[in-house]
Design an enzyme around this catalytic site. Structure first.
Site, PDB file in Angstrom:
ATOM      1  N   LYS A  22       0.851  -1.211   0.000  1.00 18.77           N
ATOM      2  CA  LYS A  22       0.000   0.000   0.000  1.00 18.77           C
ATOM      3  C   LYS A  22       0.878   1.249   0.000  1.00 18.77           C
ATOM      4  O   LYS A  22       0.660   2.183  -0.791  1.00 18.77           O
ATOM      5  CB  LYS A  22      -0.883   0.001   1.239  1.00 18.77           C
ATOM      6  CG  LYS A  22      -1.556   1.333   1.550  1.00 18.77           C
ATOM      7  CD  LYS A  22      -2.456   1.272   2.755  1.00 18.77           C
ATOM      8  CE  LYS A  22      -1.785   1.548   4.043  1.00 18.77           C
ATOM      9  NZ  LYS A  22      -1.512   2.966   4.333  1.00 18.77           N
ATOM     10  N   ASN A  23       1.905   1.258   0.854  1.00 17.33           N
ATOM     11  CA  ASN A  23       2.691   2.490   1.039  1.00 17.33           C
ATOM     12  C   ASN A  23       3.752   2.708  -0.036  1.00 17.33           C
ATOM     13  O   ASN A  23       4.460   3.713  -0.007  1.00 17.33           O
ATOM     14  CB  ASN A  23       3.305   2.515   2.441  1.00 17.33           C
ATOM     15  CG  ASN A  23       2.224   2.675   3.499  1.00 17.33           C
ATOM     16  OD1 ASN A  23       1.078   2.980   3.175  1.00 17.33           O
ATOM     17  ND2 ASN A  23       2.563   2.435   4.755  1.00 17.33           N
ATOM     18  N   CYS A 116      -5.336   7.900   9.229  1.00 17.06           N
ATOM     19  CA  CYS A 116      -5.532   7.237  10.520  1.00 17.06           C
ATOM     20  C   CYS A 116      -5.423   8.239  11.678  1.00 17.06           C
ATOM     21  O   CYS A 116      -4.562   9.106  11.680  1.00 17.06           O
ATOM     22  CB  CYS A 116      -4.451   6.176  10.733  1.00 17.06           C
ATOM     23  SG  CYS A 116      -4.936   4.598  10.074  1.00 17.06           S
ATOM     24  N   ARG A 121      -0.065  14.288  13.245  1.00 19.15           N
ATOM     25  CA  ARG A 121       0.361  14.120  11.841  1.00 19.15           C
ATOM     26  C   ARG A 121       0.494  15.463  11.124  1.00 19.15           C
ATOM     27  O   ARG A 121      -0.215  15.764  10.160  1.00 19.15           O
ATOM     28  CB  ARG A 121      -0.597  13.175  11.103  1.00 19.15           C
ATOM     29  CG  ARG A 121      -0.766  11.886  11.880  1.00 19.15           C
ATOM     30  CD  ARG A 121      -1.302  10.778  11.093  1.00 19.15           C
ATOM     31  NE  ARG A 121      -0.282  10.225  10.193  1.00 19.15           N
ATOM     32  CZ  ARG A 121      -0.538   9.212   9.369  1.00 19.15           C
ATOM     33  NH1 ARG A 121      -1.743   8.707   9.326  1.00 19.15           N
ATOM     34  NH2 ARG A 121       0.392   8.741   8.571  1.00 19.15           N
ATOM     35  N   PRO A 122       1.381  16.308  11.594  1.00 22.18           N
ATOM     36  CA  PRO A 122       1.604  17.605  10.943  1.00 22.18           C
ATOM     37  C   PRO A 122       2.200  17.463   9.541  1.00 22.18           C
ATOM     38  O   PRO A 122       2.621  16.368   9.154  1.00 22.18           O
ATOM     39  CB  PRO A 122       2.602  18.282  11.891  1.00 22.18           C
ATOM     40  CG  PRO A 122       3.271  17.187  12.616  1.00 22.18           C
ATOM     41  CD  PRO A 122       2.280  16.062  12.718  1.00 22.18           C
ATOM     42  N   ILE A 123       2.231  18.544   8.800  1.00 16.75           N
ATOM     43  CA  ILE A 123       2.833  18.518   7.453  1.00 16.75           C
ATOM     44  C   ILE A 123       3.929  19.578   7.325  1.00 16.75           C
ATOM     45  O   ILE A 123       4.320  19.952   6.215  1.00 16.75           O
ATOM     46  CB  ILE A 123       1.760  18.726   6.364  1.00 16.75           C
ATOM     47  CG1 ILE A 123       1.014  20.055   6.568  1.00 16.75           C
ATOM     48  CG2 ILE A 123       0.789  17.561   6.316  1.00 16.75           C
ATOM     49  CD1 ILE A 123       0.180  20.462   5.376  1.00 16.75           C
ATOM     50  N   ASP A 124       4.425  20.046   8.458  1.00 18.71           N
ATOM     51  CA  ASP A 124       5.430  21.122   8.437  1.00 18.71           C
ATOM     52  C   ASP A 124       6.690  20.755   7.665  1.00 18.71           C
ATOM     53  O   ASP A 124       7.303  21.608   7.005  1.00 18.71           O
ATOM     54  CB  ASP A 124       5.783  21.538   9.872  1.00 18.71           C
ATOM     55  CG  ASP A 124       6.305  20.351  10.681  1.00 18.71           C
ATOM     56  OD1 ASP A 124       5.643  19.287  10.663  1.00 18.71           O
ATOM     57  OD2 ASP A 124       7.379  20.452  11.298  1.00 18.71           O
ATOM     58  N   LEU A 125       7.075  19.478   7.714  1.00 23.65           N
ATOM     59  CA  LEU A 125       8.308  19.062   7.006  1.00 23.65           C
ATOM     60  C   LEU A 125       8.094  19.095   5.483  1.00 23.65           C
ATOM     61  O   LEU A 125       9.011  19.431   4.723  1.00 23.65           O
ATOM     62  CB  LEU A 125       8.735  17.670   7.458  1.00 23.65           C
ATOM     63  CG  LEU A 125       9.080  17.540   8.952  1.00 23.65           C
ATOM     64  CD1 LEU A 125       9.373  16.087   9.319  1.00 23.65           C
ATOM     65  CD2 LEU A 125      10.259  18.427   9.325  1.00 23.65           C
ATOM     66  N   ASP A 305       4.333   0.632  12.144  1.00 24.04           N
ATOM     67  CA  ASP A 305       3.125   0.016  11.568  1.00 24.04           C
ATOM     68  C   ASP A 305       2.952  -1.437  11.975  1.00 24.04           C
ATOM     69  O   ASP A 305       1.923  -2.048  11.644  1.00 24.04           O
ATOM     70  CB  ASP A 305       3.146   0.123  10.040  1.00 24.04           C
ATOM     71  CG  ASP A 305       3.005   1.566   9.589  1.00 24.04           C
ATOM     72  OD1 ASP A 305       3.237   1.836   8.398  1.00 24.04           O
ATOM     73  OD2 ASP A 305       2.689   2.419  10.438  1.00 24.04           O
ATOM     74  N   ARG A 397      -8.440  -0.571   4.838  1.00 19.96           N
ATOM     75  CA  ARG A 397      -7.577   0.445   4.204  1.00 19.96           C
ATOM     76  C   ARG A 397      -6.222  -0.145   3.839  1.00 19.96           C
ATOM     77  O   ARG A 397      -5.557   0.304   2.915  1.00 19.96           O
ATOM     78  CB  ARG A 397      -7.371   1.633   5.157  1.00 19.96           C
ATOM     79  CG  ARG A 397      -8.654   2.379   5.472  1.00 19.96           C
ATOM     80  CD  ARG A 397      -8.381   3.606   6.274  1.00 19.96           C
ATOM     81  NE  ARG A 397      -7.322   4.380   5.619  1.00 19.96           N
ATOM     82  CZ  ARG A 397      -6.538   5.238   6.269  1.00 19.96           C
ATOM     83  NH1 ARG A 397      -6.699   5.414   7.568  1.00 19.96           N
ATOM     84  NH2 ARG A 397      -5.607   5.914   5.642  1.00 19.96           N
TER      85      ARG A 397
HETATM   86  C1  EPZ Z   1       4.063   6.951   6.248  1.00 14.83           C
HETATM   87  O1  EPZ Z   1       3.274   7.992   6.790  1.00 14.83           O
HETATM   88  C2  EPZ Z   1       3.140   5.744   6.181  1.00 14.83           C
HETATM   89  N1  EPZ Z   1       2.001   6.053   5.313  1.00 14.83           N
HETATM   90  C3  EPZ Z   1       2.644   5.395   7.592  1.00 14.83           C
HETATM   91  O2  EPZ Z   1       1.875   4.193   7.478  1.00 14.83           O
HETATM   92  C4  EPZ Z   1       3.854   5.118   8.482  1.00 14.83           C
HETATM   93  O3  EPZ Z   1       3.407   4.906   9.809  1.00 14.83           O
HETATM   94  C5  EPZ Z   1       4.814   6.313   8.460  1.00 14.83           C
HETATM   95  O4  EPZ Z   1       5.182   6.623   7.095  1.00 14.83           O
HETATM   96  C6  EPZ Z   1       6.078   6.052   9.253  1.00 14.83           C
HETATM   97  O5  EPZ Z   1       6.722   4.920   8.755  1.00 14.83           O
HETATM   98  C7  EPZ Z   1       2.181   6.050   3.975  1.00 14.83           C
HETATM   99  O6  EPZ Z   1       3.271   5.828   3.475  1.00 14.83           O
HETATM  100  C8  EPZ Z   1       0.955   6.347   3.158  1.00 14.83           C
HETATM  101  P1  EPZ Z   1       6.105  10.299   8.327  1.00 14.83           P
HETATM  102  P2  EPZ Z   1       3.837   9.507   6.798  1.00 14.83           P
HETATM  103  O7  EPZ Z   1       5.993  11.587   7.609  1.00 14.83           O
HETATM  104  O8  EPZ Z   1       4.602   9.786   5.573  1.00 14.83           O
HETATM  105  C9  EPZ Z   1       6.160  13.339  11.923  1.00 14.83           C
HETATM  106  C10 EPZ Z   1       0.014   2.779   7.726  1.00 14.83           C
HETATM  107  O9  EPZ Z   1      -0.459   2.219   8.730  1.00 14.83           O
HETATM  108  N2  EPZ Z   1       5.989  14.350  10.878  1.00 14.83           N
HETATM  109  O10 EPZ Z   1       7.324   9.469   8.162  1.00 14.83           O
HETATM  110  O11 EPZ Z   1       2.721  10.408   7.165  1.00 14.83           O
HETATM  111  C11 EPZ Z   1       4.886  12.546  12.138  1.00 14.83           C
HETATM  112  O12 EPZ Z   1       4.034  13.213  13.057  1.00 14.83           O
HETATM  113  C12 EPZ Z   1       0.462   4.226   7.816  1.00 14.83           C
HETATM  114  O13 EPZ Z   1       0.184   2.227   6.610  1.00 14.83           O
HETATM  115  C13 EPZ Z   1       6.121  15.694  11.215  1.00 14.83           C
HETATM  116  O14 EPZ Z   1       6.355  16.039  12.372  1.00 14.83           O
HETATM  117  O15 EPZ Z   1       4.841   9.401   8.039  1.00 14.83           O
HETATM  118  C14 EPZ Z   1       5.398  11.252  12.702  1.00 14.83           C
HETATM  119  O16 EPZ Z   1       5.662  11.437  14.083  1.00 14.83           O
HETATM  120  C15 EPZ Z   1       0.193   4.841   9.182  1.00 14.83           C
HETATM  121  N3  EPZ Z   1       5.956  16.634  10.246  1.00 14.83           N
HETATM  122  C16 EPZ Z   1       6.739  11.067  11.998  1.00 14.83           C
HETATM  123  O17 EPZ Z   1       7.102  12.355  11.491  1.00 14.83           O
HETATM  124  C17 EPZ Z   1       5.697  16.287   8.934  1.00 14.83           C
HETATM  125  O18 EPZ Z   1       5.598  17.184   8.073  1.00 14.83           O
HETATM  126  C18 EPZ Z   1       6.681  10.069  10.857  1.00 14.83           C
HETATM  127  O19 EPZ Z   1       5.849  10.594   9.883  1.00 14.83           O
HETATM  128  C19 EPZ Z   1       5.574  14.920   8.614  1.00 14.83           C
HETATM  129  C20 EPZ Z   1       5.729  13.965   9.594  1.00 14.83           C
END
Ligand code: EPZ
Length: 418
Positions: A22-23, A116, A121-125, A305, A397
């Site tokens: 999926k990912n 989920c 789940r911020p998007i600041d990065l 996960d 999902r």
């Molecule tokens: C991906 O989510 C996966 N989803 C998630 O899988 C997975 O848990 C996650 O990576 C970590 O491995 C998909 O690929 C669609 P991240 P993503 O950005 O990209 C923080 C599942 O069950 N963060 O690596 O959203 C965030 O809060 C799902 O299949 C910021 O602070 O994860 C978290 O603590 C759930 N600012 C950490 O980073 C940002 O702008 C990891 O997030 C982005 C993230």
């Protein structure tokens, strides 16, 4: 609403063909948009999250056709750059549309993502990374407005190895003159798969799997056929299920190297694991021993996960274990449901302390998120008597048909439409 009925106590025997990830599929689908070509993806698992991404692509003017398990995505006539809230609220990966829209149209208007409820789940990065490429960004009324008319390649430093932010910046850079370098990027196998997909379409990306990725812009792409990697989280879920239920199963189309952290932990609980090419042979003849030191981290550390699933395993393992969840602040919702089944769990902020019990017993529980729901299915497979699991849509999902897979392995589980 759909409910799963699970009768616990059966050993698992048989084999399962692991679906494509999926990912990996989600960023690849969004990336197809930037090529303005025709993409054919083989062995596509139609998870509901994949269906949501297809709706987003169609809303932008793409033509998507499913032929068997081949997905044909014709992006040639796509001409819109706005992704509406009705689409983004359902799926976190809608945020991945920023990069491809900027790469192709130099503009994007995307509503905030859903996904989920496992944390803030911020998007600041994502925003900071795109601004490093000179994208002008405004956030108002629930939308992210991007102006990429003066975008340029350059260096991007991620404060945290975010999977989504890494993928977004990779996709935003593939059409920029010059070379973009992303430092401290995520190293997940799905990042490498995205790199391989982009290169298969005519792009020039290198370094994925390490913490520095380099993207050299190209002007044109070509049509491509591609098969994404196997889903390491689905595979890991079935490996944990075998450790919990006992028996012997075979996983086909499985990439062992993507699950080394989990395999290391499962061997310590007594699961026997052998591999041959893309097959894993698992057997469990004894009650699982508690596993020490489960700490979730970015890849190649233990995957968040699989945290809910291995937590379910710990509830019936001999001894006491501690889990630390470093990625998400609300990924222990499953614990209240497991406690209804007789589990002995204490939560202290990011830490879960689990004292193994001889048996769980069947109860009426509710899935709260995708991987938490999968953990409840595993708990139900080992519990005494019947377990009913509500809100099964969470599980769909990321699992094609979890009940069919487990029935194939000898479990008694069925889905009832209430
Ligand atoms: C991906 O989510 C996966 N989803 C998630 O899988 C997975 O848990 C996650 O990576 C970590 O491995 C998909 O690929 C669609 P991240 P993503 O950005 O990209 C923080 C599942 O069950 N963060 O690596 O959203 C965030 O809060 C799902 O299949 C910021 O602070 O994860 C978290 O603590 C759930 N600012 C950490 O980073 C940002 O702008 C990891 O997030 C982005 C993230």
């Amino acid at each position: 609403m759909e409910t799963l009925y699970v009768l616990g106590g059966k050993e698992l025997h048989g084999d399962i063909d692991i679906v494509t990830a999926k990912n990996a599929l989600l960023p690849i689908l969004s990336c197809g948009l930037l090529t303005a070509r025709v993409i054919v993806l083989h062995r596509v698992a139609m998870f509901t999250d994949v269906s949501y991404m297809i709706k987003i692509l169609e809303s932008l003017g793409c033509i998507v056709t499913l032929i068997g398990d081949d997905l044909v995505v014709d992006t040639v006539l796509a001409d819109k750059y706005e992704v509406r809230e009705e689409f983004t609220k359902k799926v976190r990966s809608s945020i991945f549309m920023l990069g491809p829209l900027l790469s192709r149209f130099r503009r994007a208007k995307v509503a905030y993502p859903g996904g989920c409820n496992i944390g803030n789940r911020p998007i600041d990065l994502h925003i900071k990374g795109l601004k490093s490429l000179n994208v002008k960004i405004e956030e108002r009324h629930g939308y992210i407005y991007c102006d990429g008319s003066n975008m340029r390649s350059g260096d991007v430093h991620l404060d945290f190895p975010s999977v989504g932010a890494t993928e977004n910046i990779m996709m935003a850079s593939v059409g920029l003159k010059g070379t973009t370098t992303i430092y401290n990027c995520a190293r997940e196998p799905e990042i490498e798969d995205l790199q391989n997909f982009i290169n298969a379409c005519g792009g020039r990306v290198s370094g994925a799997g390490s913490s520095i990725i380099s993207i050299t812009g190209v002007e044109n792409f070509h049509d491509v056929e591609y098969t994404a990697i196997p889903d390491r989280i689905v595979a890991g879920t079935y490996m944990i299920a075998c450790a919990m239920c006992g028996g012997g199963i075979e996983l086909k189309n499985c990439e062992k190297s993507h699950n080394l952290a989990l395999i290391d932990k499962l061997k310590s609980c007594g699961l026997n694991i052998r591999s041959k090419k893309d097959r894993l042979y698992l057997s469990m003849k004894s009650k699982p021993k508690s596993i020490s030191n489960i700490v979730t981290q970015p890849y190649p550390g233990f995957p968040t996960d699989l945290q809910s699933q291995i937590l379910a395993l710990q509830t019936i393992s001999r001894g006491t274990s501690v889990i630390v969840e470093n990625l998400y602040e609300s990924r222990y919702k499953i614990c209240n449901e497991l406690i209804k089944m007789g589990a002995n769990i204490r939560i202290n902020d990011r830490m879960a302390i689990i004292n193994g019990v001889p048996k769980l017993y069947g109860a009426n529980v509710t899935a709260t998120d995708l991987r938490g729901g999968a953990g409840l299915v595993l708990a139900g497979l080992t519990a005494d008597g019947y377990t009913t699991i509500e809100d099964v849509y969470h599980i769909d999902r990321g699992y094609l048909s979890i009940e069919d897979d487990f029935c194939k392995l000898g479990a008694e589980i069925k889905r009832i439409n209430k």
